[in-house]
Design an enzyme around this catalytic site. Structure first.
Site, PDB file in Angstrom:
ATOM      1  N   HIS A   1       0.797  -1.230   0.000  1.00 57.82           N
ATOM      2  CA  HIS A   1       0.000   0.000   0.000  1.00 57.82           C
ATOM      3  C   HIS A   1       0.826   1.276   0.000  1.00 57.82           C
ATOM      4  O   HIS A   1       2.035   1.254   0.228  1.00 57.82           O
ATOM      5  CB  HIS A   1      -1.008   0.013   1.164  1.00 57.82           C
ATOM      6  CG  HIS A   1      -0.445   0.213   2.545  1.00 57.82           C
ATOM      7  ND1 HIS A   1      -0.525  -0.749   3.520  1.00 57.82           N
ATOM      8  CD2 HIS A   1       0.156   1.284   3.131  1.00 57.82           C
ATOM      9  CE1 HIS A   1       0.012  -0.283   4.637  1.00 57.82           C
ATOM     10  NE2 HIS A   1       0.434   0.955   4.434  1.00 57.82           N
TER      11      HIS A   1
ATOM     12  N   ARG B   1      -2.211  11.093   4.016  1.00 57.38           N
ATOM     13  CA  ARG B   1      -3.059  11.728   5.021  1.00 57.38           C
ATOM     14  C   ARG B   1      -4.133  12.556   4.313  1.00 57.38           C
ATOM     15  O   ARG B   1      -3.847  13.228   3.312  1.00 57.38           O
ATOM     16  CB  ARG B   1      -2.219  12.651   5.908  1.00 57.38           C
ATOM     17  CG  ARG B   1      -1.161  11.920   6.709  1.00 57.38           C
ATOM     18  CD  ARG B   1      -0.301  12.885   7.494  1.00 57.38           C
ATOM     19  NE  ARG B   1       0.701  12.177   8.282  1.00 57.38           N
ATOM     20  CZ  ARG B   1       1.897  11.819   7.839  1.00 57.38           C
ATOM     21  NH1 ARG B   1       2.252  12.098   6.588  1.00 57.38           N
ATOM     22  NH2 ARG B   1       2.740  11.168   8.626  1.00 57.38           N
TER      23      ARG B   1
ATOM     24  N   GLU C   1      -4.044   3.486   1.568  1.00 60.57           N
ATOM     25  CA  GLU C   1      -4.381   3.741   2.973  1.00 60.57           C
ATOM     26  C   GLU C   1      -4.555   5.251   3.146  1.00 60.57           C
ATOM     27  O   GLU C   1      -3.643   6.024   2.833  1.00 60.57           O
ATOM     28  CB  GLU C   1      -3.265   3.244   3.895  1.00 60.57           C
ATOM     29  CG  GLU C   1      -3.518   3.568   5.370  1.00 60.57           C
ATOM     30  CD  GLU C   1      -2.361   3.166   6.292  1.00 60.57           C
ATOM     31  OE1 GLU C   1      -1.289   2.792   5.791  1.00 60.57           O
ATOM     32  OE2 GLU C   1      -2.540   3.248   7.515  1.00 60.57           O
TER      33      GLU C   1
ATOM     34  N   ASN D   1      -6.441  12.189  10.699  1.00 61.60           N
ATOM     35  CA  ASN D   1      -6.170  12.670  12.054  1.00 61.60           C
ATOM     36  C   ASN D   1      -7.379  13.499  12.477  1.00 61.60           C
ATOM     37  O   ASN D   1      -7.674  14.539  11.872  1.00 61.60           O
ATOM     38  CB  ASN D   1      -4.869  13.480  12.069  1.00 61.60           C
ATOM     39  CG  ASN D   1      -3.655  12.593  11.842  1.00 61.60           C
ATOM     40  OD1 ASN D   1      -3.448  11.619  12.557  1.00 61.60           O
ATOM     41  ND2 ASN D   1      -2.869  12.907  10.817  1.00 61.60           N
TER      42      ASN D   1
ATOM     43  N   ARG E   1       9.688  19.279  -2.057  1.00 62.33           N
ATOM     44  CA  ARG E   1       9.134  18.208  -2.874  1.00 62.33           C
ATOM     45  C   ARG E   1       9.565  16.819  -2.385  1.00 62.33           C
ATOM     46  O   ARG E   1      10.529  16.694  -1.633  1.00 62.33           O
ATOM     47  CB  ARG E   1       9.555  18.391  -4.332  1.00 62.33           C
ATOM     48  CG  ARG E   1       9.003  19.683  -4.945  1.00 62.33           C
ATOM     49  CD  ARG E   1       9.186  19.707  -6.435  1.00 62.33           C
ATOM     50  NE  ARG E   1      10.601  19.612  -6.806  1.00 62.33           N
ATOM     51  CZ  ARG E   1      11.029  19.411  -8.045  1.00 62.33           C
ATOM     52  NH1 ARG E   1      10.151  19.280  -9.028  1.00 62.33           N
ATOM     53  NH2 ARG E   1      12.311  19.351  -8.310  1.00 62.33           N
TER      54      ARG E   1
ATOM     55  N   HIS F   1       2.870  11.653  -7.028  1.00 64.24           N
ATOM     56  CA  HIS F   1       1.472  11.377  -7.382  1.00 64.24           C
ATOM     57  C   HIS F   1       1.190   9.888  -7.266  1.00 64.24           C
ATOM     58  O   HIS F   1       2.101   9.072  -7.133  1.00 64.24           O
ATOM     59  CB  HIS F   1       1.183  11.840  -8.823  1.00 64.24           C
ATOM     60  CG  HIS F   1       2.041  11.183  -9.867  1.00 64.24           C
ATOM     61  ND1 HIS F   1       3.153  11.779 -10.418  1.00 64.24           N
ATOM     62  CD2 HIS F   1       1.977   9.954 -10.460  1.00 64.24           C
ATOM     63  CE1 HIS F   1       3.714  10.960 -11.302  1.00 64.24           C
ATOM     64  NE2 HIS F   1       3.023   9.845 -11.340  1.00 64.24           N
TER      65      HIS F   1
ATOM     66  N   GLU G   1      -2.486  10.838 -11.515  1.00 69.95           N
ATOM     67  CA  GLU G   1      -2.213  10.678 -12.945  1.00 69.95           C
ATOM     68  C   GLU G   1      -3.229   9.727 -13.555  1.00 69.95           C
ATOM     69  O   GLU G   1      -3.614   8.728 -12.941  1.00 69.95           O
ATOM     70  CB  GLU G   1      -0.793  10.115 -13.160  1.00 69.95           C
ATOM     71  CG  GLU G   1      -0.434   9.950 -14.633  1.00 69.95           C
ATOM     72  CD  GLU G   1       0.988   9.445 -14.865  1.00 69.95           C
ATOM     73  OE1 GLU G   1       1.788   9.402 -13.919  1.00 69.95           O
ATOM     74  OE2 GLU G   1       1.280   9.076 -16.026  1.00 69.95           O
TER      75      GLU G   1
END
Lengths: 178, 178
Positions: free
Chosen positions: A30, A34, A97, A101, A120, A124, A170
């Protein structure tokens, strides 16, 4: 921008000559992102992109909830019971996933960083679709914002939509565009 | 931290009641991370984690190279020729795309942001392994740094290793730990 140069992968420094037998059953399971508001994100990933919410794990005392989503061909494949479901899920590839929070959903404005401005890092996730033009029309019709439409820029075969947190998605199709 | 509370996923607001037929053949294809030094990252992902470099795409005039890796059971499944390989790859799930912006490998210190300090966003990728204790011993023996060992903190069934850029790699096993 010209066409990419094709370099034989055998000439790539750093690549191990063969797969270590110890890794034979390793699975890229996975990717975790967030999200500010699970209501918005679950709607986007299930209704717009076709993921299925397979499992959630609530940690109220620690103030977070985890949502595990996958593109499930046949929901009957998912075993019942949390332990069996968890085990099944851990053997899959292509799981997303989402971490919520608790409380971020009431904060004003964006909460999370998409990774494409400084500093950075992550860039994506990508969804491949049978017909990228059709998928873009569908998403635009649903009001999904785009970072890059197919016709923008020089790479005319891919597009980047944005999820509710602004993460780039994308879109591409396996076959060449006519 | 106590055990997570199990909440039926049917009670989760935002989840679409059924998968839109338009998304039936959508595939969560890849996750993209920028890497400072492809030599270090390709070594890590192929030798340590067992990924295979399936395709690379060089864009010298734009100053970047893309490396596409996947955990391939049988390399004979990958068709020859760049177009066929690209199409095959786009149909897979669990692909990792590493982007190398040329020149970063000579910059001093870390170049990219792991997403787990402010500004946060992306959290980690996860590799599921048959035996997480064995995998941790193997990785530690290879000198891989850890963000969290199995015995650290309250979640004793998962660990977080770090890739050469400091991105977190969760390790877990499908079955409960004894």
């Amino acid at each position: 921008m010209g066409p990419p140069r094709i370099v034989p992968i055998e000439d790539t420094p750093g690549v191990a000559p063969m797969r270590d037998a110890a890794t034979r059953d390793y699975v890229f399971n996975h990717t975790m992102l967030r999200v500010k508001d699970p209501l918005a994100s679950l709607d986007f990933y299930t209704r717009v992109l076709g993921f299925r919410l397979v499992r959630r794990s609530d940690h109220p005392e620690a103030g977070f909830t985890l949502y595990f989503l996958a593109m499930v061909g046949d929901a009957a494949d998912i075993p019942e019971g949390d332990d069996a479901c968890r085990e099944w899920l851990a053997r899959q590839s292509g799981v997303l996933e989402l971490t919520h929070n608790h409380g971020t959903e009431t904060e004003p404005g964006p909460v999370y960083h998409d990774g494409n401005r400084e500093p950075r890092g992550f860039g994506h996730i990508c969804i491949s679709v049978p017909d990228v033009r059709l998928a873009c029309v569908r998403l635009e019709g649903m009001g999904v914002p785009f970072q890059k439409r197919l016709q923008d820029g020089s790479m005319r075969s891919i597009a980047f939509a944005k999820d509710p947190d602004g993460y780039w998605i994308e879109l591409l199709q396996p076959t060449p565009l006519d």
